[in-house]
Design a protein around this motif. Sequence first.
Motif, mmCIF file in Angstrom:
data_model
loop_
_atom_site.group_PDB
_atom_site.id
_atom_site.type_symbol
_atom_site.label_atom_id
_atom_site.label_comp_id
_atom_site.label_asym_id
_atom_site.label_seq_id
_atom_site.Cartn_x
_atom_site.Cartn_y
_atom_site.Cartn_z
ATOM 1 N N GLN A 86 8.517 5.104 -18.190
ATOM 2 C CA GLN A 86 7.913 4.340 -17.103
ATOM 3 C C GLN A 86 6.414 4.609 -17.027
ATOM 4 O OE1 GLN A 86 9.746 4.995 -13.282
ATOM 5 N NE2 GLN A 86 8.029 4.115 -12.136
ATOM 6 N N ALA A 87 6.001 5.864 -17.278
ATOM 7 C CA ALA A 87 4.572 6.191 -17.254
ATOM 8 C C ALA A 87 3.829 5.504 -18.397
ATOM 9 C CB ALA A 87 4.397 7.713 -17.324
ATOM 10 N N GLN A 88 4.456 5.441 -19.578
ATOM 11 C CA GLN A 88 3.795 4.770 -20.703
ATOM 12 C C GLN A 88 3.606 3.300 -20.414
ATOM 13 O OE1 GLN A 88 6.138 5.602 -24.180
ATOM 14 N NE2 GLN A 88 5.491 7.776 -24.294
ATOM 15 N N ARG A 89 4.621 2.653 -19.825
ATOM 16 C CA ARG A 89 4.483 1.232 -19.505
ATOM 17 C C ARG A 89 3.369 0.995 -18.485
ATOM 18 N NH1 ARG A 89 10.191 1.569 -19.478
ATOM 19 N NH2 ARG A 89 10.169 1.661 -17.172
ATOM 20 N N ALA A 90 3.155 1.956 -17.578
ATOM 21 C CA ALA A 90 2.111 1.813 -16.565
ATOM 22 C C ALA A 90 0.759 2.309 -17.048
ATOM 23 C CB ALA A 90 2.511 2.574 -15.299
ATOM 24 N N GLY A 91 0.685 2.829 -18.274
ATOM 25 C CA GLY A 91 -0.590 3.335 -18.791
ATOM 26 C C GLY A 91 -0.995 4.656 -18.168
ATOM 27 N N VAL A 92 -0.018 5.442 -17.747
ATOM 28 C CA VAL A 92 -0.281 6.732 -17.105
ATOM 29 C C VAL A 92 0.125 7.853 -18.040
ATOM 30 C CG1 VAL A 92 0.260 8.233 -15.143
ATOM 31 C CG2 VAL A 92 0.056 5.756 -14.807
ATOM 32 N N THR A 93 -0.733 8.854 -18.172
ATOM 33 C CA THR A 93 -0.455 10.000 -19.027
ATOM 34 C C THR A 93 0.234 11.092 -18.215
ATOM 35 O OG1 THR A 93 -2.419 9.507 -20.341
ATOM 36 C CG2 THR A 93 -1.467 11.713 -20.549
ATOM 37 N N MET A 94 1.349 11.637 -18.754
ATOM 38 C CA MET A 94 2.070 12.719 -18.098
ATOM 39 C C MET A 94 1.931 13.988 -18.930
ATOM 40 S SD MET A 94 5.606 11.134 -16.544
ATOM 41 C CE MET A 94 5.883 12.686 -15.683
ATOM 42 N N THR A 95 1.563 15.079 -18.290
ATOM 43 C CA THR A 95 1.442 16.376 -18.961
ATOM 44 C C THR A 95 2.252 17.411 -18.196
ATOM 45 O OG1 THR A 95 -0.557 16.906 -17.708
ATOM 46 C CG2 THR A 95 -0.850 15.870 -19.869
ATOM 47 N N LEU A 96 2.568 18.503 -18.909
ATOM 48 C CA LEU A 96 3.410 19.559 -18.345
ATOM 49 C C LEU A 96 2.743 20.911 -18.573
ATOM 50 C CD1 LEU A 96 6.173 20.065 -16.986
ATOM 51 C CD2 LEU A 96 7.154 20.344 -19.266
ATOM 52 N N GLY A 97 2.757 21.753 -17.538
ATOM 53 C CA GLY A 97 2.143 23.061 -17.639
ATOM 54 C C GLY A 97 2.994 24.044 -18.420
ATOM 55 N N ALA A 98 2.526 25.294 -18.499
ATOM 56 C CA ALA A 98 3.222 26.335 -19.254
ATOM 57 C C ALA A 98 4.534 26.696 -18.551
ATOM 58 C CB ALA A 98 2.339 27.574 -19.383
ATOM 59 N N PRO A 99 5.550 27.098 -19.323
ATOM 60 C CA PRO A 99 6.830 27.490 -18.720
ATOM 61 C C PRO A 99 6.686 28.779 -17.898
ATOM 62 C CG PRO A 99 6.834 27.955 -21.076
ATOM 63 C CD PRO A 99 5.583 27.172 -20.803
ATOM 64 N N SER A 100 7.529 28.906 -16.897
ATOM 65 C CA SER A 100 7.444 30.075 -16.003
ATOM 66 C C SER A 100 8.639 31.008 -16.132
ATOM 67 C CB SER A 100 7.336 29.601 -14.551
ATOM 68 O OG SER A 100 8.521 28.914 -14.151
ATOM 69 N N GLY A 101 9.757 30.484 -16.628
ATOM 70 C CA GLY A 101 10.960 31.307 -16.724
ATOM 71 C C GLY A 101 11.604 31.585 -15.380
ATOM 72 N N ALA A 102 11.217 30.868 -14.332
ATOM 73 C CA ALA A 102 11.747 31.110 -12.996
ATOM 74 C C ALA A 102 13.163 30.569 -12.878
ATOM 75 C CB ALA A 102 10.850 30.457 -11.947
ATOM 76 N N LEU A 103 13.967 31.276 -12.084
ATOM 77 C CA LEU A 103 15.349 30.887 -11.845
ATOM 78 C C LEU A 103 15.574 30.845 -10.343
ATOM 79 C CD1 LEU A 103 18.054 30.300 -13.343
ATOM 80 C CD2 LEU A 103 18.648 32.708 -12.956
ATOM 81 N N ILE A 104 16.028 29.720 -9.863
ATOM 82 C CA ILE A 104 16.287 29.570 -8.438
ATOM 83 C C ILE A 104 17.768 29.279 -8.231
ATOM 84 C CG2 ILE A 104 13.965 28.740 -7.937
ATOM 85 C CD1 ILE A 104 15.053 25.912 -7.860
#
Length: 513
Positions: A372-390
């Motif tokens: 959906q982001a590609q169709r809208a011309g929006v770039t999606m990025t993801l930060g570094a992993p945290s290893g958190a468990l909730i």
Amino acid sequence: MRSTETSGVGGDGFDFAQRLQAKARSTRRRPLADWLAKVSPVTHAVALTAMVAATLFILADLARSLDDTRQRADFAAQFSATAPPGETQFVASALPMMGGTDANTTIVQVAQRGAATYAFAFVIIAAAYRRRAPNPKPGNGNPLVDLVAAIPFGVACWTNDGKLIACNEQFRARLDNGPELRAGVNYKATGLRLLAGGTMHVLEDTDENRVLEIRRPDSSSLLIDERPLAEGGFVTLLTDITERRKTDMLLSSIREEQRILARRYHEEKLKAEAASRSKTAFLAHLSHDIRTPLNHIIGFADLMRHQTYGALGDERYETYVESIKASGDRLLGFFASILDLAELESGERVLQQADVGVDELVVNTTRRYSAQAQRAGVTMTLGAPSGALIRGDRFSLERMLSSVVENAVRYTPSGGHVHMAVYSGNDGVVIEVTDTGIGMSAEKVAAVSQPFAFPDASLTRDRVGSGLGLAIARKIVELSGGNLLIDSRPGLGTTVAITLPLQAELPRINAAA
């Protein structure tokens, strides 16, 4: 208005003076106590010092004299035991010449010297005798008048029989127009002038103190405090408490208004909560009843779209069927969102508890909306992993994060950027979704968390959503033990921060808890 009799002013004025006079007659002081009360403290100190010194001197003299007598007796006994028989008589005759005496004689001599010592002490006491400075008595004249005049509130001194001795200007100023106050004025007449046709209330009445409050017709209030004097008579302390009374009345009025407002607020709150529950129940019932026929419409439209039982004929029918199918799906999703929110608010949905990896949750959501982001011309990025468990309900958490990311992608113009990051700490984890979209003002930020709230439609490309995404997301976060915060600036973008506890041992709570 109260009359003289009902206000407490008798034929001889207020009865405080009569009670003091009767008490003075019933009290008798001992002569020795009276004399000691008139002696200066310096005289007491000198007398005590002289008597203690004389006593210590006599005790020391007695001890020394008895010791000398004992030593002489021991010496005489020893000498007699060692002297030749012919000299014993000589020793016995020589002992008085050496000063030897028995114990009785020694005590008599010490008593004589002690009497002389005490006599000398009394001479010193007599030389140091001073009388205590007399207290100013009522009627002595200028000193009492000057003292009364220096007091910043109304003061008047009276004799035991209720005759005025002295008063200051503050006391005179509280009297109505009338004869000038002079020494010897009757207490009753002064009390009536203070009363001025108002009402009197006794606040305290004892043998040592009497407190009265006078409320006058001109709305002024006077506080009268009467106390006895040590040398006879009594004093009247007069204070204007008009402003204090007004303040007390104002505070009482404010407290009453606060009580009424608190009661009204509570009533309105109960009404609002009842209305909210009714609204939620109505929407849930409506959504449930509409979904059944809507599913039929969507099913039949799907059959017609696939031409299961034969061709439709005109190609326009195919376009109509596609529109019916798309509109039905959208309407079905809208009612599903209403039903979800109603279940969360009413407590019908129970959140399950399981270990959920935050990195996995964020990655799955990114993958779901990347197309959906590609169709809208929006770039999606993801930060570094945290290893958190909730610990929480996986399905509800995915629904919550999906609503936030979907809004970020939808309201970000082409060429914009959406970034997701996870930050883990000792007490919790923070999931941030930041976009460079249209942004919102503070007023709109406060409104979008409410159901059916939309950003400015003029700045968006569509109105596909139901306006329930953020409301559902906030409710899920709160039921999971966290919090959802929104920071946005028009034209700059929006950041949504979701805080959740790490490995929170949450019970199987009801959604309404």
